[in-house]
Design a protein around this motif. Structure first.
Motif, PDB file in Angstrom:
ATOM      1  N   ALA A  62      37.234  34.330  33.811  1.00 39.46           N
ATOM      2  CA  ALA A  62      36.043  35.167  33.996  1.00 39.46           C
ATOM      3  C   ALA A  62      36.001  35.633  35.446  1.00 39.46           C
ATOM      4  N   PHE A  63      35.766  36.929  35.624  1.00 38.12           N
ATOM      5  CA  PHE A  63      35.819  37.571  36.931  1.00 38.12           C
ATOM      6  C   PHE A  63      34.578  38.437  37.139  1.00 38.12           C
ATOM      7  N   ARG A  64      34.093  38.490  38.356  1.00 38.29           N
ATOM      8  CA  ARG A  64      33.086  39.484  38.743  1.00 38.29           C
ATOM      9  C   ARG A  64      33.838  40.485  39.606  1.00 38.29           C
ATOM     10  N   VAL A  65      33.820  41.748  39.189  1.00 40.04           N
ATOM     11  CA  VAL A  65      34.680  42.763  39.786  1.00 40.04           C
ATOM     12  C   VAL A  65      33.840  43.881  40.389  1.00 40.04           C
ATOM     13  N   THR A  66      34.198  44.284  41.595  1.00 43.54           N
ATOM     14  CA  THR A  66      33.576  45.426  42.259  1.00 43.54           C
ATOM     15  C   THR A  66      34.627  46.506  42.429  1.00 43.54           C
ATOM     16  N   VAL A  67      34.283  47.718  41.990  1.00 45.81           N
ATOM     17  CA  VAL A  67      35.198  48.858  42.070  1.00 45.81           C
ATOM     18  C   VAL A  67      34.556  49.920  42.961  1.00 45.81           C
ATOM     19  N   ARG A  68      35.328  50.416  43.912  1.00 43.75           N
ATOM     20  CA  ARG A  68      34.889  51.503  44.796  1.00 43.75           C
ATOM     21  C   ARG A  68      36.017  52.516  44.870  1.00 43.75           C
ATOM     22  N   ASP A  69      35.670  53.773  44.719  1.00 46.15           N
ATOM     23  CA  ASP A  69      36.654  54.849  44.770  1.00 46.15           C
ATOM     24  C   ASP A  69      37.823  54.591  43.814  1.00 46.15           C
ATOM     25  N   GLY A  70      37.504  54.049  42.632  1.00 51.47           N
ATOM     26  CA  GLY A  70      38.513  53.843  41.604  1.00 51.47           C
ATOM     27  C   GLY A  70      39.442  52.661  41.810  1.00 51.47           C
ATOM     28  N   LYS A  71      39.163  51.817  42.810  1.00 52.57           N
ATOM     29  CA  LYS A  71      40.028  50.659  43.083  1.00 52.57           C
ATOM     30  C   LYS A  71      39.181  49.383  43.149  1.00 52.57           C
ATOM     31  N   VAL A  72      39.770  48.282  42.723  1.00 48.42           N
ATOM     32  CA  VAL A  72      39.085  46.999  42.843  1.00 48.42           C
ATOM     33  C   VAL A  72      39.038  46.634  44.315  1.00 48.42           C
ATOM     34  N   THR A  73      37.834  46.509  44.854  1.00 47.15           N
ATOM     35  CA  THR A  73      37.679  46.137  46.262  1.00 47.15           C
ATOM     36  C   THR A  73      37.279  44.677  46.425  1.00 47.15           C
ATOM     37  N   LYS A  74      36.771  44.091  45.344  1.00 45.39           N
ATOM     38  CA  LYS A  74      36.388  42.681  45.405  1.00 45.39           C
ATOM     39  C   LYS A  74      36.480  42.105  43.995  1.00 45.39           C
ATOM     40  N   ALA A  75      37.098  40.954  43.899  1.00 48.68           N
ATOM     41  CA  ALA A  75      37.159  40.226  42.637  1.00 48.68           C
ATOM     42  C   ALA A  75      36.856  38.772  42.951  1.00 48.68           C
ATOM     43  N   ARG A  76      35.909  38.234  42.228  1.00 50.20           N
ATOM     44  CA  ARG A  76      35.524  36.840  42.423  1.00 50.20           C
ATOM     45  C   ARG A  76      35.766  36.107  41.113  1.00 50.20           C
ATOM     46  N   GLY A  77      36.542  35.033  41.181  1.00 49.77           N
ATOM     47  CA  GLY A  77      36.785  34.214  40.003  1.00 49.77           C
ATOM     48  C   GLY A  77      35.563  33.379  39.690  1.00 49.77           C
ATOM     49  N   LEU A  78      35.148  33.389  38.437  1.00 51.25           N
ATOM     50  CA  LEU A  78      33.964  32.633  38.026  1.00 51.25           C
ATOM     51  C   LEU A  78      34.324  31.305  37.368  1.00 51.25           C
ATOM     52  N   ASP A  79      35.619  31.065  37.186  1.00 53.06           N
ATOM     53  CA  ASP A  79      36.093  29.778  36.673  1.00 53.06           C
ATOM     54  C   ASP A  79      37.406  29.441  37.379  1.00 53.06           C
ATOM     55  N   SER A  80      37.933  28.254  37.152  1.00 54.36           N
ATOM     56  CA  SER A  80      39.114  27.819  37.910  1.00 54.36           C
ATOM     57  C   SER A  80      40.329  28.710  37.657  1.00 54.36           C
ATOM     58  N   SER A  81      40.539  29.130  36.426  1.00 55.76           N
ATOM     59  CA  SER A  81      41.679  29.999  36.124  1.00 55.76           C
ATOM     60  C   SER A  81      41.556  31.336  36.851  1.00 55.76           C
ATOM     61  N   ALA A  82      40.376  31.916  36.828  1.00 57.88           N
ATOM     62  CA  ALA A  82      40.156  33.210  37.498  1.00 57.88           C
ATOM     63  C   ALA A  82      40.248  33.062  39.017  1.00 57.88           C
ATOM     64  N   ARG A  83      39.737  31.974  39.552  1.00 54.35           N
ATOM     65  CA  ARG A  83      39.838  31.765  41.010  1.00 54.35           C
ATOM     66  C   ARG A  83      41.300  31.679  41.437  1.00 54.35           C
ATOM     67  N   ARG A  84      42.107  30.999  40.653  1.00 57.07           N
ATOM     68  CA  ARG A  84      43.540  30.887  40.941  1.00 57.07           C
ATOM     69  C   ARG A  84      44.199  32.278  40.868  1.00 57.07           C
ATOM     70  N   MET A  85      43.820  33.049  39.874  1.00 55.22           N
ATOM     71  CA  MET A  85      44.363  34.390  39.712  1.00 55.22           C
ATOM     72  C   MET A  85      43.994  35.287  40.895  1.00 55.22           C
ATOM     73  N   VAL A  86      42.739  35.244  41.290  1.00 54.63           N
ATOM     74  CA  VAL A  86      42.278  36.070  42.416  1.00 54.63           C
ATOM     75  C   VAL A  86      43.001  35.664  43.694  1.00 54.63           C
ATOM     76  N   ARG A  87      43.226  34.368  43.864  1.00 53.34           N
ATOM     77  CA  ARG A  87      43.924  33.880  45.048  1.00 53.34           C
ATOM     78  C   ARG A  87      45.402  34.289  45.050  1.00 53.34           C
ATOM     79  N   ASP A  88      46.071  34.132  43.895  1.00 55.02           N
ATOM     80  CA  ASP A  88      47.522  34.336  43.835  1.00 55.02           C
ATOM     81  C   ASP A  88      47.939  35.778  43.528  1.00 55.02           C
ATOM     82  N   LEU A  89      47.186  36.470  42.709  1.00 56.97           N
ATOM     83  CA  LEU A  89      47.554  37.823  42.276  1.00 56.97           C
ATOM     84  C   LEU A  89      46.330  38.748  42.242  1.00 56.97           C
TER      85      LEU A  89
END
Length: 152
Positions: A62-89
């Protein structure tokens, strides 16, 4: 005897009509056929929550995603799997446009299932992909919630 057959036909016709009406109205779900493009243009700035599951795909969680000018500018992982994903990729977290492009590609590739449900304003609420119904773990389920455009 005739009255019983007539009543049975009436009940059957009513049930069939109700079923067709429910199917036509999609019983409150807006699943559009692949040829129907949603009347939605991806805004340049928005936020949304993505819950991605199914299969062995890299994007799970689960991710909270912010998009600006058509690009992801911020992604926050809401669970451990998503946090790992945001950190690594971090560049693997998609915009809604990227998710719709994946849906379109699955349709072009003749995936066994490529379905989407849309909100009243046309943004996707749920996308389900299954490239090969006989393969294990090739599915993707994306659930979009808490969608907000900038300033709204």
């Amino acid at each position: 005897m005739t009255a019983v057959r007539s009543l049975a036909r009436s009940v059957s016709a009513a049930a069939l009509s109700g079923g067709l009406l429910c199917a036509t109205a999609a019983c409150g779900t807006d699943v559009r056929p692949e040829s129907a493009a949603p009347p939605w243009q991806e805004p340049s700035s928005y936020t949304y929550t993505l819950t991605s599951s199914e299969g062995e795909r890299a994007l799970i969680g689960a991710f909270r995603v912010t998009v600006r000018d058509g690009k992801v500018t911020k992604a926050r992982g809401l669970d451990s799997s998503a946090r790992r994903m945001v950190r690594d990729l971090p560049d693997q977290v998609p915009t809604l446009g990227a998710l719709l492009a994946e849906l379109d590609q699955a349709r072009r590739d003749k995936a066994d299932t490529a379905e989407a449900e849309y909100a009243a304003d046309g943004h996707p609420k749920r996308i389900f992909l299954d490239w090969d119904r006989n393969a294990v773990d090739d599915e993707a389920l994306y659930v979009i919630s808490a969608y907000e455009t900038a300033g709204g």
